[in-house]
Design a protein around this motif. Structure first.
Motif, PDB file in Angstrom:
ATOM      1  N   UNK A  33     -14.065   3.764  -6.114  1.00  0.00           N
ATOM      2  CA  UNK A  33     -12.713   3.382  -6.509  1.00  0.00           C
ATOM      3  C   UNK A  33     -11.703   3.086  -5.513  1.00  0.00           C
ATOM      4  N   UNK A  34     -11.459   4.390  -4.541  1.00  0.00           N
ATOM      5  CA  UNK A  34     -10.591   4.329  -3.471  1.00  0.00           C
ATOM      6  C   UNK A  34     -10.909   3.107  -2.597  1.00  0.00           C
ATOM      7  N   UNK A  35     -12.214   2.682  -2.190  1.00  0.00           N
ATOM      8  CA  UNK A  35     -12.494   1.659  -1.199  1.00  0.00           C
ATOM      9  C   UNK A  35     -12.422   0.465  -2.005  1.00  0.00           C
ATOM     10  N   UNK A  36     -12.592   0.274  -3.465  1.00  0.00           N
ATOM     11  CA  UNK A  36     -12.561  -0.742  -4.230  1.00  0.00           C
ATOM     12  C   UNK A  36     -10.947  -1.170  -3.908  1.00  0.00           C
ATOM     13  N   UNK A  37      -9.976  -0.441  -4.202  1.00  0.00           N
ATOM     14  CA  UNK A  37      -8.614  -0.467  -4.129  1.00  0.00           C
ATOM     15  C   UNK A  37      -8.348  -1.059  -2.881  1.00  0.00           C
ATOM     16  N   UNK A  38      -8.749  -0.316  -1.804  1.00  0.00           N
ATOM     17  CA  UNK A  38      -8.476  -0.814  -0.296  1.00  0.00           C
ATOM     18  C   UNK A  38      -8.713  -2.455  -0.331  1.00  0.00           C
ATOM     19  N   UNK A  39      -9.993  -2.878  -0.677  1.00  0.00           N
ATOM     20  CA  UNK A  39     -10.316  -4.195  -0.734  1.00  0.00           C
ATOM     21  C   UNK A  39      -9.926  -5.129  -1.880  1.00  0.00           C
TER      22      UNK A  39
ATOM     23  N   UNK B 192     -11.188  -4.145 -11.223  1.00  0.00           N
ATOM     24  CA  UNK B 192     -11.767  -2.963 -11.856  1.00  0.00           C
ATOM     25  C   UNK B 192     -12.936  -3.552 -12.727  1.00  0.00           C
ATOM     26  N   UNK B 193     -13.064  -4.841 -13.403  1.00  0.00           N
ATOM     27  CA  UNK B 193     -14.238  -5.333 -14.157  1.00  0.00           C
ATOM     28  C   UNK B 193     -15.428  -5.569 -13.508  1.00  0.00           C
ATOM     29  N   UNK B 194     -15.190  -5.524 -12.018  1.00  0.00           N
ATOM     30  CA  UNK B 194     -16.494  -5.727 -11.348  1.00  0.00           C
ATOM     31  C   UNK B 194     -16.878  -4.557 -10.885  1.00  0.00           C
ATOM     32  N   UNK B 195     -16.434  -3.442 -11.054  1.00  0.00           N
ATOM     33  CA  UNK B 195     -16.889  -2.388 -10.245  1.00  0.00           C
ATOM     34  C   UNK B 195     -18.136  -1.905 -10.513  1.00  0.00           C
TER      35      UNK B 195
ATOM     36  N   UNK C  73      -1.476  -6.688  -0.907  1.00  0.00           N
ATOM     37  CA  UNK C  73      -1.195  -5.778  -0.161  1.00  0.00           C
ATOM     38  C   UNK C  73      -2.192  -4.812   0.596  1.00  0.00           C
ATOM     39  N   UNK C  74      -3.456  -5.199  -0.025  1.00  0.00           N
ATOM     40  CA  UNK C  74      -4.632  -4.645   0.557  1.00  0.00           C
ATOM     41  C   UNK C  74      -5.170  -4.771   2.036  1.00  0.00           C
ATOM     42  N   UNK C  75      -6.229  -3.963   2.527  1.00  0.00           N
ATOM     43  CA  UNK C  75      -6.538  -4.144   3.715  1.00  0.00           C
ATOM     44  C   UNK C  75      -6.973  -5.222   4.236  1.00  0.00           C
ATOM     45  N   UNK C  76      -8.016  -6.022   3.180  1.00  0.00           N
ATOM     46  CA  UNK C  76      -8.716  -7.299   3.475  1.00  0.00           C
ATOM     47  C   UNK C  76      -7.850  -8.454   3.511  1.00  0.00           C
ATOM     48  N   UNK C  77      -6.589  -8.224   2.738  1.00  0.00           N
ATOM     49  CA  UNK C  77      -5.709  -9.374   2.872  1.00  0.00           C
ATOM     50  C   UNK C  77      -4.865  -9.277   4.236  1.00  0.00           C
ATOM     51  N   UNK C  78      -4.689  -8.177   4.750  1.00  0.00           N
ATOM     52  CA  UNK C  78      -4.210  -7.884   6.134  1.00  0.00           C
ATOM     53  C   UNK C  78      -5.112  -8.440   7.190  1.00  0.00           C
ATOM     54  N   UNK C  79      -6.407  -8.037   7.011  1.00  0.00           N
ATOM     55  CA  UNK C  79      -7.277  -8.453   8.087  1.00  0.00           C
ATOM     56  C   UNK C  79      -7.161 -10.236   8.103  1.00  0.00           C
TER      57      UNK C  79
ATOM     58  N   UNK D 239     -16.332  -0.823   6.192  1.00  0.00           N
ATOM     59  CA  UNK D 239     -15.209  -0.092   5.509  1.00  0.00           C
ATOM     60  C   UNK D 239     -15.740   0.137   3.901  1.00  0.00           C
ATOM     61  N   UNK D 240     -16.590  -0.693   3.438  1.00  0.00           N
ATOM     62  CA  UNK D 240     -17.249  -0.299   2.064  1.00  0.00           C
ATOM     63  C   UNK D 240     -18.274   0.908   2.494  1.00  0.00           C
TER      64      UNK D 240
END
Length: 396
Positions: A147-153, A157-160, A203-209, A231-232
């Motif tokens: 859940x935490x890493x999913x939020x980072x990337x 949620x419907x794909x978790x 605002x997630x890490x992936x968007x930043x990269x 990261x995952x």
């Protein structure tokens, strides 16, 4: 060349720490065979492990291997990450990824992590009350870091559920075909996720990269996808196993658990001791000497595969008094569970925050928490790479 000996057999699976103790008594560096037959040098003394992890002559770049490494090979598009590149690329990639893992950033995520912990705890408590017992690994430890890493990337949620299935396949022992299939699925998913975030950044890490790359940085598409993969995986495996193994350790050390319940402010100290005592990662990622290196009195040729044993180092009496004793008030809080040197884990603040909030919340919400079965009936997955509980049934 010294003949490689087999040490990761049945006795190791039953009690790896006894095997490490025997190896340490015989010396620090040993020529051993991995289960696939590949010969490696295993380093067991804490001082040599700590020094080796910080020694730039031990490279993680597989191009320095001279044929002895037979580990599972990721597709090239997933292999261009921090754990597989040379010093110059490593520093460049690390600077980019570090922007999303500063202690300040993680502290800003603390409220969201606590909300995820609370939601999982609500469901877990309800399951214990309804059924009399529940499995901490499946019901709490595994879904939390996803859940935490999913939020980072910014994974929807419907794909978790399908996402979690692939990750579980990669984390648990299985066939080569199952592992390869899960890796292909995750790779395809991450490529699509990058495209989605590029079209609609957040605002997630992936968007930043992505923004850093599109702004002119030399981050390639393969590097971008591989960093998301790292990261995952790094963010899921260690936290999941440490929550399960950490709670087991607390529940099987009644005096320490009672002290922690009486003085909850000791929790951060207890977590650091758990990183030492119950580290799930048995070894650091393999290294390859770029030149002949002497360590522990043994000369290791350039290009050979070297494994630094974290679990053995953490039980070395030369560093830790009574190392087999779990002691939340231990004076020496230094450990190697999150790496050392240039490869120190960028996600260390995030891992500490998750483990601390998870264990603290479970102990607070379930004051009568205890094992639902005898400790010797629990099953562990133990390999040269990690040791983790398959399930941890508890009751309250």
């Amino acid at each position: 060349m010294t003949e490689a000996v087999e040490v990761f057999g049945e006795s190791f699976r039953e009690d790896p720490y006894a095997v490490y103790a025997r190896l340490r008594a015989e010396g620090s560096v040993h020529r051993v065979a991995l289960p696939d037959g590949a010969p490696v040098w295993l380093v067991t003394h804490e001082a040599d492990v700590r020094a080796g992890l910080a020694d730039a002559r031990f490279s993680v770049d597989k191009r320095h291997s001279r044929g002895g490494f037979k580990g599972f090979s990721l597709p090239p598009a997933l292999d261009a990450n921090l754990l597989n590149v040379g010093p110059e690329d490593h520093l460049r990639l690390r600077r980019l990824v570090a922007q999303g893992f500063t202690p300040r950033h993680v502290e800003g995520m603390r409220t969201a992590i606590q909300s995820a912990v609370d939601a999982l705890t609500d469901r877990f408590v309800a399951r214990v009350e309804a059924d009399g017992a529940a499995d901490v690994v499946a019901g709490f430890a595994a879904p939390l870091p996803l859940k935490v890493i999913g939020d980072l990337l910014a994974v929807p949620e419907d794909e978790y559920e399908r996402f979690a299935g692939w990750i579980a396949t990669m984390l648990l022992p299985g066939s080569h075909e199952e592992l390869a299939g899960a890796v292909r699925a995750v790779h395809g998913y991450l490529v699509e996720l990058v495209a989605a975030r590029r079209a609609a950044p957040g605002e997630d890490v992936l968007s930043g990269l992505i923004a850093a790359r599109d702004a002119g940085d030399r981050l390639s598409e393969d590097e971008l996808v591989s960093l998301a993969f790292l990261i995952l995986m790094a963010g899921s495996e260690t936290v999941q196993h440490l929550i399960g193994g950490g709670l087991f350790t607390l529940l099987t050390h009644e005096e320490e658990l009672a002290a922690l319940r009486e003085s909850p402010e000791l929790l951060p100290e207890a977590v650091e001791e758990l990183f030492r005592y119950a580290v799930p990662n048995q070894t650091a990622i393999r290294r390859f000497p770029t030149e002949p290196v002497e360590i522990g009195g043994v000369r290791i040729p350039a290009g050979d595969t070297v494994m630094f044993s974290l679990a053995s180092a953490h039980r070395d009496p030369a560093r830790y008094p009574e190392p087999d004793r779990f002691d939340i008030r231990r004076a020496d809080k230094s450990h190697l569970a999150l790496g050392h040197g240039v490869h120190y884990c960028l996600g260390a603040p995030l891992a500490r925050t998750q483990v601390t909030l998870a264990l603290g919340t479970l102990l607070r919400r379930l004051p009568g928490l205890r094992l639902a079965v005898p400790a010797d009936e629990l099953r562990w997955s133990t390999t040269f790479r990690f040791r983790a509980l398959r399930a941890l049934p508890v009751t309250a």
